[in-house]
Design an enzyme around this catalytic site. Sequence first.
Site, short mmCIF file in Angstrom:
data_model
loop_
_atom_site.label_atom_id
_atom_site.label_comp_id
_atom_site.label_asym_id
_atom_site.label_seq_id
_atom_site.Cartn_x
_atom_site.Cartn_y
_atom_site.Cartn_z
N GLU A 64 0.97 -1.11 0.23
CA GLU A 64 0.05 0.13 -0.17
C GLU A 64 1.00 1.20 -0.02
OE1 GLU A 64 -2.66 -0.67 3.30
OE2 GLU A 64 -3.41 1.54 2.98
N ARG A 299 5.37 -13.25 9.61
CA ARG A 299 6.00 -12.04 9.11
C ARG A 299 7.39 -11.75 9.99
NH1 ARG A 299 2.94 -7.54 9.19
NH2 ARG A 299 4.52 -6.17 10.66
N LYS A 309 4.26 0.57 9.32
CA LYS A 309 4.64 2.02 8.62
C LYS A 309 4.00 3.08 9.64
CE LYS A 309 3.13 0.08 4.68
NZ LYS A 309 2.40 -0.23 3.53
P1 ATP Z 1 2.31 -1.86 7.92
O1 ATP Z 1 1.80 -2.43 8.92
O2 ATP Z 1 3.83 -1.81 8.17
O3 ATP Z 1 1.79 -0.90 6.98
P2 ATP Z 1 1.58 -3.75 5.84
O4 ATP Z 1 1.57 -5.11 5.84
O5 ATP Z 1 0.35 -2.99 6.04
O6 ATP Z 1 2.48 -3.24 6.84
P3 ATP Z 1 1.68 -3.60 3.05
O7 ATP Z 1 2.37 -2.50 2.20
O8 ATP Z 1 0.38 -3.72 2.87
O9 ATP Z 1 2.37 -3.31 4.50
O10 ATP Z 1 2.70 -4.64 2.88
C1 ATP Z 1 3.09 -5.13 1.48
C2 ATP Z 1 3.52 -6.61 1.87
O11 ATP Z 1 4.63 -6.73 2.77
C3 ATP Z 1 2.37 -7.34 2.38
O12 ATP Z 1 2.26 -8.69 1.37
C4 ATP Z 1 2.90 -7.78 3.72
O13 ATP Z 1 2.29 -8.96 4.15
C5 ATP Z 1 4.26 -7.64 3.76
N1 ATP Z 1 4.82 -7.31 4.94
C6 ATP Z 1 4.64 -6.28 5.66
N2 ATP Z 1 5.19 -6.36 6.83
C7 ATP Z 1 5.96 -7.49 6.68
C8 ATP Z 1 6.88 -8.00 7.99
N3 ATP Z 1 7.11 -7.73 8.94
N4 ATP Z 1 7.41 -9.18 7.33
C9 ATP Z 1 7.10 -9.92 6.46
N5 ATP Z 1 6.43 -9.30 5.37
C10 ATP Z 1 5.73 -8.13 5.63
MG MG Z 2 -1.33 -2.56 4.93
#
Ligand code: ATP
Ligand code: MG
Length: 600
Positions: A64, A299, A309
């Site tokens: 995102e 994760r 984020k």
């Molecule tokens: P955040 O909570 O930091 O915003 P998010 O999962 O909402 O993280 P996205 O931009 O939606 O962030 O994530 C893109 C991809 O990265 C997703 O497929 C997510 O599963 C993966 N991802 C995010 N954080 C991690 C993590 N700590 N370890 C492994 N994969 C991750």
């Molecule tokens: Mg997200």
Amino acid sequence: MTKPATPATETDHKPSNFLRQIIENDLDKGTYASRRWAGSPGDAAHHASGQPDPAKIRTRFPPEPNGYLHVGHAKSICINFGLAKEYGGVCHLRFDDTNPEKEDTEYVNSIIDAVKWLGFSWSQPGNEKAYQASDYFDFMYRAAEALIEAGHAYVDEQTAEEMRTNRGDFGKPGVDSPFRSRTPAENLARFREMRDANLGDGAAVLRAKIDMASPNINMRDPAIYRIRRATHHHTGDTWCIYPMYTFAHPIEDALEQITHSICTLEFEDQRPFYEWLMERLCECKLLAAPSPKQYEFARLNLTYVITSKRKLAQLVAEGKVNGWDDPRMPTIVGLRRRGYTAESLRLFADRIGVTKSDSWIDYSTLEGCLREDLEKKAHRGMAVLNPVKLVLTNWDTVFSPGHLEACSQPALPHSDDNTVVPERHFSLGKEVWIEREDYEDVPTKGYKRLFPGNKVRLKGGYVIECTVAHRDASGTITKVLATLIPDTKSGTPGSNSVKASAAITWVGVADGVQAEVRMYDRLFLDPQPDAGGKDFLESINPDSLKVITAFVEPSLANAAADQKFQFERHGYFVADRLDHVAGSKPVFNFAVGLKDSWGK
Ligand code: ATP
Ligand code: MG
């Protein structure tokens, strides 16, 4: 087992994991062999017009664009792009922008940079662009109408509060909404009113009609469309209804012909809905089988690090760090500025592997990967971080006054192949900078460096014998005196005839250059700064940055921005990508320490 179609050298001999097994099994059975690919995302009819898909598998990385990517995303990127590369597939970069929140092109560009910098590519012949989920809004709307017409979705006009109450909980089945029995025709008319802005924000939602008594709460008629009068950065004011993530995401995967949709464990409970939706849309002939399948992995949780984020954005907004690319940040731009290499992050992703259960990875694992990578590559150099002057009192009699003795040392000591080892050049004169801790009046037990009467080697230079130190009124040492022992220059015949108890690092006063060195330490003092709802701001390390003025040898002062070095005995440093000016204003960031601290 099927052999990987195009094994990449870097990924050879990687240990197997559950994702590899699934993919190898699918390749073996030809699960996705019948798929066609029209060259761009689209519905069943679109792909039916295409060729058999040349990509053996399709994965995707769907961020995102609401912040900078962090080390957790790096893991996900390495998994998705790595598996595609390894098995002759393609990995899509897809911006998941179905939420009409303000997206910044700054984030989009930084994500593109991060993926490229990590060494991966999504471009295929005839398609260089990353995908964006908002391009699929028309199809999503069509899919929603198809569900309504088939009796699989209804417009619910309960209040948010009523919906929450009627959903039930783990121990209690949900209660049907009074709107659940509307006919498809009624629902269609009402949904179109939602679309045409005849209803207020929050006045109604479209829900999938599944099972209000399901033990999985996600299957109790989840909302799939909501009304939201918000301008979307790509589609503007075309829409006032937006799909929910759980509805949008499977559709995005299907339109892109994804085979293996790999996500983190928190989406495990969403998988039944993912599969339900795929089945319904295949029945409606909007999508073609075989459908993508969702797989979950744990994760990354890294000690002393926050991987959210939102929280990272808070650190930036509140000025706790100097921006997203502050070298203390676990963002990819921050790690990069700290001296991390793409190779070290890929090595880290390999080393931690892929598992199905959550755990914490020790920060030292990440540091170890950087150290391992830089050990082979980083040029050596001498820097004095806490300088005091050493005067060689017999210099003018051994040489002539003002004489500078040219010295050289290999820049890479452990080069074991036949390549020419680069040399660094610096000069020794009457005065040099040494580390303050390299002198003691009365040596403590085991201390082998400078103290009156002791002989040490100035590394790459001569053996010297310490005589005395001068102090100011407060007792602080102002200079250390020593005499040079002739005919002991490193690399000359007989240089070892005089025994030195240690070799100490130094920088010539004549050619040493003042440098700003930013000594970084962990940003948080608590190994799990935000676990269990803790306020991560409370464990911020007040001493995570110390800026010091050091002296560095000429080869370091003339470094290119972003060049990494081993400052002998101190650890690995990188010339700051933004602030370092070769020659005139050297600025270095501390990257990682040496495994073994410099011996006494
Ligand atoms: P955040 O909570 O930091 O915003 P998010 O999962 O909402 O993280 P996205 O931009 O939606 O962030 O994530 C893109 C991809 O990265 C997703 O497929 C997510 O599963 C993966 N991802 C995010 N954080 C991690 C993590 N700590 N370890 C492994 N994969 C991750
Ligand atoms: Mg997200």
